[in-house]
Design an enzyme around this catalytic site. Structure first.
Site, PDB file in Angstrom:
ATOM      1  N   TYR A 197      26.485  12.042 -25.911  1.00  0.00           N
ATOM      2  CA  TYR A 197      26.281  11.969 -27.363  1.00  0.00           C
ATOM      3  C   TYR A 197      24.835  11.583 -27.695  1.00  0.00           C
ATOM      4  CZ  TYR A 197      31.420  11.957 -27.737  1.00  0.00           C
ATOM      5  OH  TYR A 197      32.755  12.268 -27.654  1.00  0.00           O
ATOM      6  N   LYS A 245      32.347   9.771 -13.439  1.00  0.00           N
ATOM      7  CA  LYS A 245      32.568  11.053 -12.746  1.00  0.00           C
ATOM      8  C   LYS A 245      31.386  11.257 -11.796  1.00  0.00           C
ATOM      9  CE  LYS A 245      34.814  14.976 -12.212  1.00  0.00           C
ATOM     10  NZ  LYS A 245      36.182  15.090 -11.706  1.00  0.00           N
TER      11      LYS A 245
END
Ligand code: NAI
Length: 339
Positions: free
Chosen positions: A126, A175
Site C-alpha cells: 500500500y 511470505k
C-alpha cells in the site's frame, strides 16, 4: 479540561453508527468535545474534495480522531482517504483486536478467539507507488516498499503492545519464501528484535499456512504482526471468526496523531435503514478512551457492550436479532446508567 476529538461521520452507515457512538460516549460523561470535520464521498460531492484541508488541520490540532467508514471508489476516482489520513500523520500501527463477545454465537465459541492483529500501516503493497505502462494500460506495477526502519518500528510496537496488554506470544506473518527481499527483510528484523523480548514467545508463520491455521485453530494465536496487505486481509478473516465485521474495532496509532474506527466499510446494502450494528465503532471508541488514559470509562463501555450482547435481547440483524441501531444504543445507555 475537556479533550477535543475530531469527529468524521463518514459515508453509508457512518452517520448512523457515529451518532450511536457519540450518544453512548456522552452518556458515559467522558468529557469529550467533538470537532466535526468532513471526509469521504459525501465531502467530495458537497465540497469538491474528499479530504478537505480543515480535516487534516483538525486532526493535527486534536491528535485524536474518531471516524466513520468512508467510501472509496473501486479502480478509478480518488485514492483511499483512509490510507491518505494514515499516511499524512504517519499512523504506522494499525491495531485490530478480534475477540469473541459474550452472547455472540460463532463456530469457535467453545475454544474462544482473542487475538490482536498489528499491521504495518504505511508501506508494503500500500505504498501508493504504482503506475500503468502504455499503450492502453498494457501492464501495471505496484512497488512493495519495505524499509528496515518501518519494520523495526512495527515489530517493536507489537512486542511492547504484547507486554503492556499482558499477552504471551507474537506471531510474525510473512511470505518470505517467495517475496525474499521485502518479506525476507521483515522476517529478519522480527527475528532480531524478538531476542530483546525474552519474556514474550515468538514464532513466524507463512501467510498461506496462517490462513488455514486461523480457520482451524484460532485459539493458538495471541498478537500477530504483519505487513500492510496481509494485515488488511487477516484482520478481516479474524473479524469473520468472531461473528462478523459489525464487531471489530481498529486503531491507527502514530506519534503525532491517532485515529479510531471500525474495521468494516460503509455497508451500502443497509445504509440509511437504521439497522447497522455500531459495536465495532463503540469498541474503537473504547480503545480511544484507553489511549486517552480514561481507562475506567473504557472498562465501563466494554462492560456495557458485553452485558447487552450477553443478554441477547436487544441485538442488531447482523447478529441474528431485530433491534434497530437506536434500540441497541438505548439498551447500552440504560446499562451504563445502571452501573
Ligand atoms: P463493508 O464492510 O461495507 O460490508 C460488508 C458486509 O458487512 C455487508 O454485507 C455489510 O452490510 C456488512 N456490515 C458491515 N458493517 C456492518 C455493521 N456495522 N452492521 C451490520 N452489517 C455490517 O464492505 P464493502 O461492501 O466491501 O465496502 C463498502 C465500501 O466501504 C467501499 O466503498 C469500501 O471502499 C469502503 N470501506 C471503507 C473502510 C473504512 O472506511 N475504514 C473499510 C472497508 C471498506
Amino acid at each position: 479540561m475537556s479533550q477535543k476529538v475530531s469527529l468524521i461521520r463518514g459515508d453509508g452507515i457512518g452517520p448512523e453508527i457515529v451518532e450511536a457512538t457519540v450518544r453512548v460516549l456522552d452518556g458515559l460523561d467522558a468529557g469529550l468535545e467533538w470537532e466535526e470535520v468532513r471526509a469521504g464521498s459525501g465531502a467530495f460531492n458537497d465540497l469538491g474534495t474528499p479530504l478537505p484541508e480543515e480535516t487534516l488541520l483538525s486532526i493535527g490540532r486534536n491528535k485524536v480522531a474518531l471516524k466513520g467508514p468512508l467510501e472509496t471508489p473501486i479502480g478509478t476516482g480518488f485514492r483511499s482517504i483512509n490510507v491518505a489520513i494514515r499516511k499524512h500523520f504517519d499512523m504506522y500501527a494499525n491495531v485490530r483486536p478480534a475477540k469473541i463477545m459474550p452472547g455472540v454465537n460463532t463456530r469457535y465459541s467453545d475454544t474462544g478467539v482473542d487475538l490482536v492483529t498489528v499491521r504495518e500501516n504505511t508501506e508494503g503493497a500500500y505504498s501508493g507507488i504504482e503506475h500503468t505502462i502504455p499503450p492502453n494500460r498494457a501492464a501495471a506495477e505496484t512497488i512493495i516498499l519495505c524499509t528496515r526502519w518501518a519494520c523495526e518500528r512495527i515489530v517493536r510496537y507489537a512486542f511492547d503492545y504484547a507486554r503492556r496488554a499482558g499477552r504471551e506470544k507474537v506471531t510474525l506473518v510473512h511470505k518470505a519464501n517467495i517475496l525474499k527481499e521485502t518479506n525476507g527483510l521483515f522476517l529478519e528484523v522480527g527475528q532480531s528484535i524478538a531476542r530483546e523480548y525474552d519474556d514474550i514467545k515468538f514464532e513466524d508463520v507463512i501467510v498461506d499456512n496462517m490462513c488455514m491455521q486461523m480457520v482451524m485453530r484460532p485459539e493458538q494465536f495471541d498478537v500477530l504482526v504483519t505487513m500492510n496487505l496481509f494485515g488488511d486481509i487477516l484482520s478481516d478473516l479474524a473479524a469473520g471468526l468472531i461473528g462478523g465485521l459489525g464487531l471489530t474495532p481498529g486503531a491507527n496509532i502514530g506519534k503525532d496523531a491517532s485515529m479510531f474506527e471500525a474495521v468494516h466499510g460503509t455497508a451500502p446494502d443497509i445504509a440509511g435503514q437504521g439497522v447497522a450494528n455500531p459495536t465495532a465503532l463503540l469498541r474503537a471508541a473504547s480503545m480511544m478512551l484507553e489511549h486517552l488514559d480514561m481507562v475506567e470509562k473504557a472498562r465501563r463501555l466494554d462492560q456495557a457492550i458485553e452485558a447487552v450482547l450477553g443478554r441477547g435481547e436487544v441485538v442488531t440483524g447482523d447478529l441474528g436479532g431485530s433491534a434497530t441501531t437506536e434500540e441497541y444504543t438505548d439498551a447500552l445507555l440504560a446499562e451504563i446508567e445502571s452501573q
